[in-house]
Design a protein around this motif. Sequence first.
Motif, PDB file in Angstrom:
ATOM      1  N   LEU A   1      13.187 -18.079 -20.523  1.00 46.80           N
ATOM      2  CA  LEU A   1      11.762 -18.072 -20.159  1.00 46.80           C
ATOM      3  C   LEU A   1      10.883 -17.794 -21.380  1.00 46.80           C
ATOM      4  CD1 LEU A   1      11.908 -16.182 -16.752  1.00 46.80           C
ATOM      5  CD2 LEU A   1      10.957 -18.473 -17.108  1.00 46.80           C
ATOM      6  N   LYS A   2      11.291 -16.824 -22.188  1.00 46.70           N
ATOM      7  CA  LYS A   2      10.523 -16.499 -23.402  1.00 46.70           C
ATOM      8  C   LYS A   2      10.503 -17.677 -24.374  1.00 46.70           C
ATOM      9  CE  LYS A   2      11.328 -11.536 -23.211  1.00 46.70           C
ATOM     10  NZ  LYS A   2      12.078 -10.405 -23.768  1.00 46.70           N
ATOM     11  N   ILE A   3      11.645 -18.330 -24.541  1.00 46.94           N
ATOM     12  CA  ILE A   3      11.731 -19.476 -25.455  1.00 46.94           C
ATOM     13  C   ILE A   3      10.836 -20.611 -24.981  1.00 46.94           C
ATOM     14  CG2 ILE A   3      13.260 -21.320 -26.289  1.00 46.94           C
ATOM     15  CD1 ILE A   3      15.513 -19.182 -26.369  1.00 46.94           C
ATOM     16  N   VAL A   4      10.911 -20.937 -23.695  1.00 46.14           N
ATOM     17  CA  VAL A   4      10.097 -22.034 -23.153  1.00 46.14           C
ATOM     18  C   VAL A   4       8.611 -21.739 -23.340  1.00 46.14           C
ATOM     19  CG1 VAL A   4       9.386 -23.182 -21.000  1.00 46.14           C
ATOM     20  CG2 VAL A   4      11.807 -22.900 -21.520  1.00 46.14           C
ATOM     21  N   GLN A   5       8.204 -20.532 -22.986  1.00 41.95           N
ATOM     22  CA  GLN A   5       6.787 -20.178 -23.125  1.00 41.95           C
ATOM     23  C   GLN A   5       6.339 -20.194 -24.582  1.00 41.95           C
ATOM     24  OE1 GLN A   5       7.060 -16.542 -20.874  1.00 41.95           O
ATOM     25  NE2 GLN A   5       6.341 -17.526 -19.000  1.00 41.95           N
ATOM     26  N   ARG A   6       7.183 -19.677 -25.476  1.00 39.53           N
ATOM     27  CA  ARG A   6       6.839 -19.679 -26.901  1.00 39.53           C
ATOM     28  C   ARG A   6       6.730 -21.104 -27.438  1.00 39.53           C
ATOM     29  NH1 ARG A   6      11.346 -18.242 -29.370  1.00 39.53           N
ATOM     30  NH2 ARG A   6      11.619 -20.271 -30.300  1.00 39.53           N
ATOM     31  N   ARG A   7       7.708 -21.942 -27.096  1.00 41.65           N
ATOM     32  CA  ARG A   7       7.686 -23.324 -27.593  1.00 41.65           C
ATOM     33  C   ARG A   7       6.509 -24.102 -27.014  1.00 41.65           C
ATOM     34  NH1 ARG A   7      13.334 -26.038 -27.161  1.00 41.65           N
ATOM     35  NH2 ARG A   7      12.225 -27.674 -28.262  1.00 41.65           N
TER      36      ARG A   7
ATOM     37  N   ASN B   1      23.561 -21.879 -22.321  1.00 43.08           N
ATOM     38  CA  ASN B   1      24.335 -20.697 -21.937  1.00 43.08           C
ATOM     39  C   ASN B   1      23.673 -19.405 -22.443  1.00 43.08           C
ATOM     40  OD1 ASN B   1      26.447 -19.443 -20.603  1.00 43.08           O
ATOM     41  ND2 ASN B   1      27.729 -19.414 -22.434  1.00 43.08           N
ATOM     42  N   ILE B   2      22.390 -19.247 -22.095  1.00 40.57           N
ATOM     43  CA  ILE B   2      21.644 -18.034 -22.473  1.00 40.57           C
ATOM     44  C   ILE B   2      21.085 -17.389 -21.212  1.00 40.57           C
ATOM     45  CG2 ILE B   2      21.066 -18.882 -24.781  1.00 40.57           C
ATOM     46  CD1 ILE B   2      18.288 -19.640 -23.709  1.00 40.57           C
ATOM     47  N   PRO B   3      20.727 -16.107 -21.277  1.00 38.38           N
ATOM     48  CA  PRO B   3      20.157 -15.427 -20.110  1.00 38.38           C
ATOM     49  C   PRO B   3      18.790 -16.019 -19.723  1.00 38.38           C
ATOM     50  CG  PRO B   3      20.857 -13.839 -21.775  1.00 38.38           C
ATOM     51  CD  PRO B   3      20.943 -15.190 -22.404  1.00 38.38           C
ATOM     52  N   LEU B   4      18.467 -15.956 -18.439  1.00 36.09           N
ATOM     53  CA  LEU B   4      17.222 -16.525 -17.922  1.00 36.09           C
ATOM     54  C   LEU B   4      15.993 -15.928 -18.602  1.00 36.09           C
ATOM     55  CD1 LEU B   4      15.721 -18.383 -15.974  1.00 36.09           C
ATOM     56  CD2 LEU B   4      15.856 -16.561 -14.254  1.00 36.09           C
ATOM     57  N   GLN B   5      15.941 -14.621 -18.782  1.00 37.43           N
ATOM     58  CA  GLN B   5      14.766 -13.992 -19.411  1.00 37.43           C
ATOM     59  C   GLN B   5      14.544 -14.514 -20.824  1.00 37.43           C
ATOM     60  OE1 GLN B   5      13.197 -13.326 -16.891  1.00 37.43           O
ATOM     61  NE2 GLN B   5      12.493 -11.278 -17.352  1.00 37.43           N
TER      62      GLN B   5
ATOM     63  N   ALA C   1      13.300 -23.352 -17.866  1.00 37.41           N
ATOM     64  CA  ALA C   1      14.104 -22.216 -18.322  1.00 37.41           C
ATOM     65  C   ALA C   1      15.504 -22.268 -17.701  1.00 37.41           C
ATOM     66  CB  ALA C   1      13.416 -20.901 -17.983  1.00 37.41           C
ATOM     67  N   GLU C   2      15.579 -22.619 -16.426  1.00 36.05           N
ATOM     68  CA  GLU C   2      16.879 -22.731 -15.763  1.00 36.05           C
ATOM     69  C   GLU C   2      17.738 -23.819 -16.412  1.00 36.05           C
ATOM     70  OE1 GLU C   2      16.142 -23.161 -11.559  1.00 36.05           O
ATOM     71  OE2 GLU C   2      15.217 -21.170 -11.437  1.00 36.05           O
ATOM     72  N   ARG C   3      17.117 -24.906 -16.835  1.00 32.23           N
ATOM     73  CA  ARG C   3      17.852 -25.961 -17.537  1.00 32.23           C
ATOM     74  C   ARG C   3      18.405 -25.430 -18.855  1.00 32.23           C
ATOM     75  NH1 ARG C   3      13.281 -30.326 -16.181  1.00 32.23           N
ATOM     76  NH2 ARG C   3      13.970 -30.742 -14.061  1.00 32.23           N
ATOM     77  N   MET C   4      17.596 -24.635 -19.554  1.00 35.42           N
ATOM     78  CA  MET C   4      18.063 -24.059 -20.819  1.00 35.42           C
ATOM     79  C   MET C   4      19.221 -23.104 -20.588  1.00 35.42           C
ATOM     80  SD  MET C   4      14.699 -23.356 -23.121  1.00 35.42           S
ATOM     81  CE  MET C   4      15.645 -23.073 -24.610  1.00 35.42           C
ATOM     82  N   VAL C   5      19.174 -22.356 -19.495  1.00 33.49           N
ATOM     83  CA  VAL C   5      20.254 -21.421 -19.176  1.00 33.49           C
ATOM     84  C   VAL C   5      21.570 -22.187 -19.043  1.00 33.49           C
ATOM     85  CG1 VAL C   5      21.183 -19.922 -17.362  1.00 33.49           C
ATOM     86  CG2 VAL C   5      18.808 -19.654 -18.100  1.00 33.49           C
ATOM     87  N   SER C   6      21.560 -23.283 -18.285  1.00 31.34           N
ATOM     88  CA  SER C   6      22.808 -24.032 -18.089  1.00 31.34           C
ATOM     89  C   SER C   6      23.178 -24.852 -19.323  1.00 31.34           C
ATOM     90  CB  SER C   6      22.730 -24.917 -16.849  1.00 31.34           C
ATOM     91  OG  SER C   6      21.722 -25.880 -16.989  1.00 31.34           O
TER      92      SER C   6
END
Length: 187
Positions: A132-138, A125-129, A117-122
């Motif tokens: 986290l939801k995207i990673v868990q859903r995928r 450029n999206i919020p951490l929450q 999730a932290e990798r996706m944030v950087s």
Amino acid sequence: MVLKSVVVSGMPASGKSTVARGLAERYRLRYLCGGDILKEMAVSRGYRPSGEDWWDTAEGMKFIEERKKSDRFDREVDERLIRLIEEGGVVVTSYTAPWLTDKGVKIWLKASVESRAERMVSRDNIPLQEALKIVQRRDEENKDLYRKIYGFTVGEDLSVFNLVLDTDGISKSGATDIVCYATRYFI
């Protein structure tokens, strides 16, 4: 002599594309991404994919919903990738190929949900929450999809891999260096 192929696998945002591109560059192999082949199929159906985060856009999710209605999309992508892996000389990212062929050097990149999730944030450029939801859903969607299509759960049986690397706490270049060093004995 044609070099062996390398298949890099792992859950979303584990570092697959970064490591695979680094391997391809270092060994002068062709880089292929299963997702890019799927995007080509989306284009042929009228979609306009762009960027690595396209899958998380409204249009990308619409295509995923269409894709869920038939396993032919994924089967075709996997058939094309496996053919290329068996020919040799490619570095491929794929969720499923390591379980579908006995050819190539297979690498699993392991990373925690939080790290991905932290990798996706950087990267996106999206919020951490949201990340986290995207990673868990995928994760859930990928596991469910491939369990239905092939009867195995992605990421459970890692015995098919030549190398399993936990990328938590390792820089992009560090993970690429480790994988390049380890794979030189196989290819």
